[in-house]
Scaffold this motif. Structure first.
Motif, PDB file in Angstrom:
ATOM      1  N   TYR A 122      -8.039 -62.281 -25.237  1.00 10.72           N
ATOM      2  CA  TYR A 122      -8.983 -61.174 -25.450  1.00 10.72           C
ATOM      3  C   TYR A 122     -10.257 -61.383 -24.634  1.00 10.72           C
ATOM      4  N   ARG A 123     -10.719 -62.634 -24.633  1.00  9.19           N
ATOM      5  CA  ARG A 123     -11.938 -62.934 -23.883  1.00  9.19           C
ATOM      6  C   ARG A 123     -11.747 -62.584 -22.402  1.00  9.19           C
ATOM      7  N   THR A 124     -10.588 -62.953 -21.878  1.00 11.44           N
ATOM      8  CA  THR A 124     -10.288 -62.628 -20.477  1.00 11.44           C
ATOM      9  C   THR A 124     -10.289 -61.120 -20.259  1.00 11.44           C
ATOM     10  N   ILE A 125      -9.635 -60.393 -21.168  1.00  7.32           N
ATOM     11  CA  ILE A 125      -9.543 -58.940 -21.003  1.00  7.32           C
ATOM     12  C   ILE A 125     -10.931 -58.298 -21.011  1.00  7.32           C
ATOM     13  N   TYR A 126     -11.788 -58.754 -21.931  1.00  7.75           N
ATOM     14  CA  TYR A 126     -13.121 -58.144 -22.017  1.00  7.75           C
ATOM     15  C   TYR A 126     -13.977 -58.487 -20.797  1.00  7.75           C
ATOM     16  N   TYR A 127     -13.685 -59.663 -20.218  1.00  5.87           N
ATOM     17  CA  TYR A 127     -14.535 -60.094 -19.108  1.00  5.87           C
ATOM     18  C   TYR A 127     -14.073 -59.532 -17.758  1.00  5.87           C
ATOM     19  N   ALA A 189     -23.213 -61.080 -20.233  1.00  5.86           N
ATOM     20  CA  ALA A 189     -24.032 -61.156 -21.441  1.00  5.86           C
ATOM     21  C   ALA A 189     -23.167 -61.523 -22.643  1.00  5.86           C
ATOM     22  N   MET A 190     -21.959 -60.974 -22.666  1.00  4.02           N
ATOM     23  CA  MET A 190     -21.040 -61.272 -23.761  1.00  4.02           C
ATOM     24  C   MET A 190     -20.729 -62.774 -23.833  1.00  4.02           C
ATOM     25  N   LEU A 191     -20.443 -63.369 -22.671  1.00  3.65           N
ATOM     26  CA  LEU A 191     -20.121 -64.800 -22.667  1.00  3.65           C
ATOM     27  C   LEU A 191     -21.332 -65.646 -23.062  1.00  3.65           C
ATOM     28  N   ILE A 192     -22.514 -65.206 -22.648  1.00  4.94           N
ATOM     29  CA  ILE A 192     -23.722 -65.957 -23.005  1.00  4.94           C
ATOM     30  C   ILE A 192     -23.959 -65.861 -24.521  1.00  4.94           C
ATOM     31  N   PHE A 193     -23.750 -64.656 -25.074  1.00  2.00           N
ATOM     32  CA  PHE A 193     -23.854 -64.512 -26.538  1.00  2.00           C
ATOM     33  C   PHE A 193     -22.833 -65.382 -27.246  1.00  2.00           C
TER      34      PHE A 193
ATOM     35  N   LEU B 215     -17.731 -70.952  -6.638  1.00  2.00           N
ATOM     36  CA  LEU B 215     -16.992 -69.776  -7.101  1.00  2.00           C
ATOM     37  C   LEU B 215     -17.896 -68.556  -7.210  1.00  2.00           C
ATOM     38  N   PHE B 216     -19.084 -68.769  -7.787  1.00  2.00           N
ATOM     39  CA  PHE B 216     -19.956 -67.617  -8.001  1.00  2.00           C
ATOM     40  C   PHE B 216     -20.500 -67.074  -6.686  1.00  2.00           C
ATOM     41  N   GLN B 217     -20.779 -67.973  -5.747  1.00  2.00           N
ATOM     42  CA  GLN B 217     -21.252 -67.473  -4.458  1.00  2.00           C
ATOM     43  C   GLN B 217     -20.131 -66.749  -3.733  1.00  2.00           C
ATOM     44  N   PHE B 218     -18.931 -67.303  -3.800  1.00  2.00           N
ATOM     45  CA  PHE B 218     -17.797 -66.667  -3.139  1.00  2.00           C
ATOM     46  C   PHE B 218     -17.609 -65.251  -3.690  1.00  2.00           C
ATOM     47  N   LEU B 272      -8.544 -65.406  -8.204  1.00  2.00           N
ATOM     48  CA  LEU B 272      -9.429 -66.568  -8.217  1.00  2.00           C
ATOM     49  C   LEU B 272      -9.893 -66.866  -9.641  1.00  2.00           C
ATOM     50  N   PHE B 273     -10.205 -65.803 -10.367  1.00  2.00           N
ATOM     51  CA  PHE B 273     -10.636 -65.974 -11.752  1.00  2.00           C
ATOM     52  C   PHE B 273      -9.555 -66.652 -12.583  1.00  2.00           C
ATOM     53  N   PHE B 274      -8.314 -66.190 -12.421  1.00  2.00           N
ATOM     54  CA  PHE B 274      -7.252 -66.790 -13.217  1.00  2.00           C
ATOM     55  C   PHE B 274      -6.991 -68.232 -12.813  1.00  2.00           C
ATOM     56  N   ALA B 275      -7.199 -68.532 -11.528  1.00  2.00           N
ATOM     57  CA  ALA B 275      -6.976 -69.894 -11.077  1.00  2.00           C
ATOM     58  C   ALA B 275      -8.044 -70.846 -11.602  1.00  2.00           C
ATOM     59  N   ALA B 276      -9.235 -70.337 -11.837  1.00  2.00           N
ATOM     60  CA  ALA B 276     -10.338 -71.232 -12.207  1.00  2.00           C
ATOM     61  C   ALA B 276     -11.128 -70.676 -13.383  1.00  2.00           C
ATOM     62  N   GLN B 277     -10.411 -70.120 -14.332  1.00  2.00           N
ATOM     63  CA  GLN B 277     -11.054 -69.413 -15.439  1.00  2.00           C
ATOM     64  C   GLN B 277     -12.098 -70.253 -16.177  1.00  2.00           C
ATOM     65  N   ARG B 278     -11.728 -71.516 -16.416  1.00  2.00           N
ATOM     66  CA  ARG B 278     -12.606 -72.393 -17.185  1.00  2.00           C
ATOM     67  C   ARG B 278     -13.970 -72.513 -16.502  1.00  2.00           C
ATOM     68  N   TYR B 279     -13.950 -72.664 -15.169  1.00  2.00           N
ATOM     69  CA  TYR B 279     -15.201 -72.854 -14.440  1.00  2.00           C
ATOM     70  C   TYR B 279     -16.029 -71.581 -14.423  1.00  2.00           C
ATOM     71  N   PHE B 280     -15.341 -70.450 -14.326  1.00  2.00           N
ATOM     72  CA  PHE B 280     -16.041 -69.165 -14.366  1.00  2.00           C
ATOM     73  C   PHE B 280     -16.830 -69.049 -15.660  1.00  2.00           C
ATOM     74  N   ILE B 281     -16.139 -69.299 -16.766  1.00  2.00           N
ATOM     75  CA  ILE B 281     -16.763 -69.076 -18.065  1.00  2.00           C
ATOM     76  C   ILE B 281     -17.886 -70.081 -18.291  1.00  2.00           C
ATOM     77  N   GLU B 282     -17.632 -71.331 -17.856  1.00  2.00           N
ATOM     78  CA  GLU B 282     -18.699 -72.329 -17.934  1.00  2.00           C
ATOM     79  C   GLU B 282     -19.914 -71.892 -17.131  1.00  2.00           C
ATOM     80  N   GLY B 283     -19.629 -71.349 -15.955  1.00  2.00           N
ATOM     81  CA  GLY B 283     -20.711 -70.943 -15.061  1.00  2.00           C
ATOM     82  C   GLY B 283     -21.587 -69.874 -15.685  1.00  2.00           C
TER      83      GLY B 283
END
Lengths: 319, 292
Positions: A122-127, A189-193, B215-218, B272-283
């Motif tokens: 779900y998180r992926t879909i929303y993002y 913003a969602m992920l930061i929240f 990733l974010f700059q790319f 790219l997002f699916f390949a490195a999802q964890r880093y995206f979300i961390e970022g």
């Protein structure tokens, strides 16, 4: 000279390296910092100072800038009807989309903060929509918001509501791009929240539950107060972003060729600056426009920061 | 009822409660997910329709026939010179990403590990520029690049990134501060220079942060619309997003082809997002650090 003994004063030969050690450290550090110092001077300090100067000139790119004092500002406030149109449009966009996007992003984060299987999907879909290039997402929404046969209007009709003119109507074009921005622009913003919610100590929520607080009360009196620093951050970020909204207005408003959207209803402030600078090459006037926006934005940010004393709670033990 | 039976009943009730809230949670989550998916689905569906099924009443949900050839048509259209646009975009994205990483590593090392006079002041200035709205520097910067004769090239878009950007410097500095000082001090005692320490010790240890910055700059360069719009003037220089915009301007009503092209432009970023999802979300989460 001869009266100075080695005991009174260290010999020059021993003092020199100590001095130059600090100096060497400084030099080495500034070697590492050199690119950034250059950037600060060339791409931040110089342009900031220059934009004050240019704003006081008539500068039609081909001729050198000519000093005209505050004429640009007088023209802007009294003699450019498009100026006030752009101010009104941008204010409308900001004051509607900022609170909406905060509420939506927080709502999504709360949904994602539940314990449920597959929450990552779900998180992926929303993002996901946040990743789309603005040109691609705006073109997609031009199709979705087609006034006659777009998916959104057919959906509205199916539930018994009237079809809306969206991007082809002066009244509905801004709600149209706001709707679009909720789809594309709330992911971060969602992920930061969501990260903020993970920091809310569960002991406090459990304590509230034991005291008999229901879900809404726990949200209202425990979670949200603890989340105010995050709300504050997202609020400032989204104000800055929405003041400078450009892509959707440019693509949906047909590049600002003649009118930006019906009756210039999509003429955002950035679009006005863009037109003056890069279509009419009025660099002086465009600088003046940019400077006014900058001042208003700084003032607004400071007002939010000032107000934060009364509503942002920094708990002990939190970062 | 024995105590045993009561306990069993409580367990059953608890299980029921948990199942019920679980079902409700999924209902809410998937209801909202539909709102996010439908526009995407519509993008895909529209890109596979023949033109006469794009706008119809009643709606055509599934294209018939499925026009895979739309993609071929869009990508070989002279109005959308795909290979050229792709090449430009890749050069832009790679050159700007490399510059961002290299400059941020070097500068943030000074802030994180070196002691020099003026450090706090300079770091304060760096933080302040993070909040600076880009608008106030836009026009003089443009004029500066025009004076250098760089309009119509990617230089204005790439070169500044080789000199550092406030947020990335801040991010990497925070990351480097978490690396134990003992590690770098030990190397220093062994006679390693700062460049060696940075390159051989720091960089391998902060790889995840570098990946986030990169990733974010790319992504930012790949998706950048405004920069190319003001600095480039020939269609042959355009990156994909600008090419997509120009394509639409020339073929305003060929929505099936425009949607196919939009999907192609978006696809690499999603991959790219699916390949490195964890880093995206961390970022994204780390960018929130500024606030707290």
């Amino acid at each position: 000279m001869a009266s100075i003994t080695p005991a009174d004063q260290p010999p020059v030969a021993r003092r020199a390296p100590r001095l130059s050690k600090q100096l060497r450290r400084d030099l080495q550090a500034y070697l590492f910092l050199a690119p950034w110092l250059f950037s600060l001077l060339a791409f931040t300090a110089y342009p900031m100072i220059a934009s004050f100067y240019f704003s006081l000139t008539k500068y039609s790119i081909l001729n050198p800038p000519r000093w005209i004092g505050v004429d640009n500002f007088v023209t802007m406030f009294t003699n450019d009807p498009l100026y006030w149109k752009a101010v009104a449009n941008t204010a409308y966009y900001t004051f509607v989309s900022v609170p909406l996007s905060i509420v939506v992003a927080l709502g999504l984060a709360l949904l994602l903060n539940q314990r449920a299987r597959g929450i990552g999907i779900y998180r992926t879909i929303y993002y996901l929509p946040s990743l789309m290039p603005v040109v691609a997402s705006t073109l997609l929404w031009l199709v979705l918001l087609d006034p006659r046969l777009g998916l959104v209007n057919i959906g509205l009709q199916a539930i018994g509501l009237p079809k809306l003119g969206w991007l082809s109507s002066a009244d509905w074009s801004k709600p149209g791009i706001i709707l679009m921005s909720l789809w594309t622009g709330t992911g971060s913003a969602m992920l930061i929240f969501l990260a903020g919610l993970k920091d809310v100590p569960s002991s406090l929520l459990e304590a509230a539950m034991i005291d008999g607080a229901n879900g809404w009360q726990r949200l209202r009196h425990v979670t949200i107060p603890l989340l105010t620093p995050t709300i504050f951050f997202n609020l400032i970020m989204s104000i800055i972003a929405s003041f400078q909204v450009f892509g959707p207005a440019y693509v949906a408003g047909d590049g600002g060729a003649r009118q930006a959207g019906p009756l210039n209803s999509l003429l955002m402030y950035m679009l006005l600056i863009y037109r003056n600078a890069f279509r009419f090459f009025e660099m002086g006037y465009a600088s003046a426009l940019a400077l006014v926006m900058f001042i208003v934005l700084v003032a607004l940010t400071l007002a939010v920061v000032r107000s934060s004393d009364s509503w942002v709670h920094y708990e002990v033990g939190r970062r | 009822m024995t105590a045993h039976e009561i306990a069993a009943q409580v367990r059953r009730q608890r299980l029921l409660y948990r199942t019920l809230t679980g079902v409700l949670a999924h209902l809410a989550l998937s209801g909202v997910a539909v709102l996010f998916i439908v526009p995407f689905a519509w993008l895909i569906v529209t890109s596979l329709k023949p033109l006469n099924q794009v706008f119809t009443d009643p709606l055509v949900w599934l294209p018939d026939p499925v026009m895979w050839s739309n993609y071929q048509e869009a990508l070989t259209s002279p109005a959308f010179p795909f290979m050229r646009l792709l090449g430009n975009t890749v050069i832009y994205a790679v050159a700007s990403t490399a510059g961002t990483i290299v400059s941020a590593v070097v500068v943030s090392y000074a802030f994180a590990r070196l002691e020099f006079r003026g450090r706090d002041l300079l770091f304060g200035i760096t933080l302040a520029t993070m909040m600076l709205p880009g608008i106030v520097t836009l026009i003089p910067t443009y004029l500066l690049f025009r004076w250098l004769g760089w309009i119509g090239t990617y230089l204005p878009l790439i070169v500044p990134l080789w000199f550092g950007s406030a947020f990335n410097i801040f991010l990497l500095r925070q990351f480097m501060m978490t690396i134990p000082v003992d590690l770098t001090d030990a190397a220093r005692i062994d006679g390693a220079s700062d460049f060696t320490i940075l390159w051989a010790i720091m960089v391998p240890l902060i790889k995840p942060a570098l990946l986030v910055v990169g990733l974010f700059q790319f992504m930012a360069s790949w998706n950048d619309f405004f920069g190319p719009l003001i600095y480039l003037d020939e269609a042959s220089e355009y990156p994909l997003v600008l090419g997509l915009y120009a394509f639409r301007t020339r073929f305003g009503v060929q929505w099936h082809l425009i949607m196919a092209a939009s999907l192609v432009v978006t696809f690499p970023i999603i991959a790219l997002f699916f390949a490195a999802q964890r880093y995206f979300i961390e970022g994204v989460t780390m960018s929130g650090l500024k606030g707290s």
